[in-house]
Design a protein around this motif. Structure first.
Motif, short mmCIF file in Angstrom:
data_model
loop_
_atom_site.label_atom_id
_atom_site.label_comp_id
_atom_site.label_asym_id
_atom_site.label_seq_id
_atom_site.Cartn_x
_atom_site.Cartn_y
_atom_site.Cartn_z
N SER A 128 -30.31 32.17 16.65
CA SER A 128 -29.52 32.88 15.65
C SER A 128 -30.38 33.83 14.83
O SER A 128 -29.93 34.90 14.42
N LEU A 129 -31.65 33.45 14.60
CA LEU A 129 -32.55 34.30 13.83
C LEU A 129 -32.78 35.64 14.53
O LEU A 129 -32.68 36.70 13.90
N MET A 130 -33.07 35.60 15.83
CA MET A 130 -33.33 36.84 16.57
C MET A 130 -32.08 37.71 16.61
O MET A 130 -32.15 38.93 16.43
N THR A 131 -30.94 37.08 16.84
CA THR A 131 -29.69 37.85 16.91
C THR A 131 -29.32 38.43 15.56
O THR A 131 -28.94 39.61 15.46
N LEU B 295 -33.51 38.86 4.46
CA LEU B 295 -32.61 37.77 4.09
C LEU B 295 -32.10 36.98 5.29
O LEU B 295 -31.62 35.85 5.14
N MET B 296 -32.19 37.58 6.47
CA MET B 296 -31.71 36.89 7.66
C MET B 296 -32.54 35.64 7.98
O MET B 296 -32.04 34.70 8.59
N VAL B 297 -33.79 35.63 7.53
CA VAL B 297 -34.65 34.46 7.79
C VAL B 297 -34.13 33.23 7.05
O VAL B 297 -33.84 32.20 7.68
N PRO B 298 -33.97 33.27 5.71
CA PRO B 298 -33.41 32.08 5.04
C PRO B 298 -31.98 31.78 5.45
O PRO B 298 -31.59 30.60 5.50
N ILE B 299 -31.19 32.81 5.73
CA ILE B 299 -29.80 32.58 6.15
C ILE B 299 -29.78 31.81 7.47
O ILE B 299 -29.02 30.85 7.64
N ILE C 266 -32.14 29.88 8.71
CA ILE C 266 -32.69 28.54 8.50
C ILE C 266 -31.66 27.62 7.85
O ILE C 266 -31.43 26.49 8.31
N VAL C 267 -31.02 28.10 6.80
CA VAL C 267 -30.06 27.28 6.06
C VAL C 267 -28.84 26.95 6.91
O VAL C 267 -28.39 25.79 6.96
N THR C 268 -28.28 27.96 7.59
CA THR C 268 -27.09 27.71 8.40
C THR C 268 -27.40 26.78 9.57
O THR C 268 -26.57 25.95 9.94
N ASN C 269 -28.60 26.89 10.14
CA ASN C 269 -28.96 26.00 11.23
C ASN C 269 -29.13 24.56 10.73
O ASN C 269 -28.72 23.60 11.41
N ALA C 270 -29.70 24.42 9.53
CA ALA C 270 -29.83 23.08 8.95
C ALA C 270 -28.46 22.48 8.66
O ALA C 270 -28.25 21.26 8.82
N ILE C 271 -27.51 23.31 8.24
CA ILE C 271 -26.14 22.84 8.01
C ILE C 271 -25.53 22.33 9.32
O ILE C 271 -24.84 21.30 9.35
N ARG C 272 -25.81 23.04 10.40
CA ARG C 272 -25.29 22.62 11.70
C ARG C 272 -25.87 21.26 12.10
O ARG C 272 -25.14 20.38 12.59
N ILE C 273 -27.16 21.07 11.88
CA ILE C 273 -27.79 19.79 12.21
C ILE C 273 -27.23 18.68 11.35
O ILE C 273 -26.95 17.57 11.83
N MET C 274 -27.06 18.97 10.05
CA MET C 274 -26.47 17.98 9.15
C MET C 274 -25.06 17.60 9.62
O MET C 274 -24.69 16.42 9.62
N GLY C 275 -24.28 18.62 10.03
CA GLY C 275 -22.93 18.35 10.52
C GLY C 275 -22.93 17.46 11.74
O GLY C 275 -22.09 16.55 11.87
N ALA D 164 -23.01 32.74 9.19
CA ALA D 164 -24.21 33.54 8.94
C ALA D 164 -23.88 35.03 8.85
O ALA D 164 -24.42 35.76 8.01
N LEU D 165 -22.97 35.48 9.71
CA LEU D 165 -22.53 36.88 9.65
C LEU D 165 -21.83 37.19 8.34
O LEU D 165 -22.05 38.24 7.73
N VAL D 166 -20.97 36.27 7.90
CA VAL D 166 -20.29 36.45 6.62
C VAL D 166 -21.31 36.53 5.49
O VAL D 166 -21.18 37.37 4.57
N LEU D 167 -22.34 35.70 5.55
CA LEU D 167 -23.39 35.74 4.53
C LEU D 167 -24.16 37.05 4.58
O LEU D 167 -24.59 37.57 3.54
N MET D 168 -24.33 37.60 5.78
CA MET D 168 -25.01 38.89 5.91
C MET D 168 -24.21 39.99 5.23
O MET D 168 -24.75 40.79 4.45
N PHE D 169 -22.89 40.02 5.51
CA PHE D 169 -22.04 41.03 4.88
C PHE D 169 -21.97 40.81 3.37
O PHE D 169 -21.96 41.77 2.59
N GLY D 170 -21.93 39.55 2.96
CA GLY D 170 -21.92 39.25 1.54
C GLY D 170 -23.21 39.69 0.85
O GLY D 170 -23.18 40.19 -0.28
N SER D 171 -24.33 39.50 1.54
CA SER D 171 -25.62 39.94 0.99
C SER D 171 -25.65 41.44 0.80
O SER D 171 -26.15 41.94 -0.22
N HIS D 172 -25.09 42.16 1.78
CA HIS D 172 -25.04 43.62 1.65
C HIS D 172 -24.15 44.03 0.49
O HIS D 172 -24.45 44.99 -0.23
#
Length: 253
Positions: free
Chosen positions: A157-160, A185-189, A191-200, A229-237
């Protein structure tokens, strides 16, 4: 083609079309650029051939693939000159995102991402009242052991996201600092979203059994988290754009 066989680089398919679209979108800029061929382009083309030979002898795929971009730059420079090369520098340089990074660098990135994702997921599982013990990148629960392997490190997800953010930032904002911040900002986004997936996955395994953390739900959660993560990207912008507007109003006062 590695794009077909390696899901970490599946985003490589959309990089050339995006680059072509950007080139077409800015056609007025480069069609009006003065054409002044430079013989130095021939030197650049020779350098590209040298990179190809070095990559072939050393079995380094990144070097061989990167030589194609150097060759394209040399051809443009030789036929049309420096000004044209500058005019098309972004769509040309953007093509680097379609090239898989060297294995050595890939391994240096994935392992820290695995550990960070494991730590975050462990902390959040504890907050969710799920008993868990972390051993490196392995999350041990009462009925399931969840290993955060390379595929779950978040590198995919980070590369994409980085490739998308660079193109989106270039198209959406003329300010370089906005583009750079959005890409960073894509780096922390990621990391965080992937950790959420693992937690889920851990919560599902805890309450519904190990099968709930695997198979279809595991794949579906990957897509769902990427959309978040995409929503967070648009929100960041949107936030960055708000900051730009506030600064502009402050300057006009």
């Amino acid at each position: 083609m590695q794009w077909w066989t390696d899901v970490d680089y599946g985003h490589g398919f959309f990089v050339p079309p995006l680059s072509i679209y950007i080139l077409w979108r800015e056609r007025e800029r480069w069609t009006r650029t003065e054409i002044k061929p430079s013989n130095f382009g021939f030197v650049v083309m020779l350098g590209a051939v040298s990179l190809l030979l070095v990559g072939s002898l050393g079995a380094e795929f990144f070097t061989k693939r990167f030589s194609l971009l150097v060759l394209l730059a040399g051809v443009i420079l030789f036929l049309t000159g420096w000004k044209m090369l500058r005019a098309v520098s972004f769509p040309l340089g953007y093509l680097v995102w379609m090239i898989p990074i060297p294995v050595v660098i890939y391994n240096q990135i994935t392992f820290p991402l695995q550990l960070i994702a494991s730590r975050l997921a462990t902390a959040w599982l504890e907050l969710a009242q799920v008993p868990v013990l972390r051993d490196g990148n392995i999350l041990i629960m009462s009925n399931y052991s969840l290993e955060v392997v390379e595929a779950c490190s978040g590198i995919r997800s980070l590369m994409t996201l980085m490739a998308l953010a660079v193109a989106y930032g270039y198209l959406a904002s003329p300010r370089h600092w906005v583009r750079n911040v959005l890409a960073a900002l894509m780096v922390p986004i990621a990391i965080v979203t992937n950790a959420i997936r693992i937690m889920g996955a851990g919560i599902l395994a805890r309450h519904f059994g190990p099968a709930a953390a695997e198979g279809f739900l595991h794949e579906f959660s990957g897509w769902a988290i990427f959309l978040i993560a995409l929503v967070l990207m648009f929100g960041s912008h949107r936030i960055l754009r708000y900051i730009v507007e506030r600064r502009r109003k402050a300057d006009n006062v």
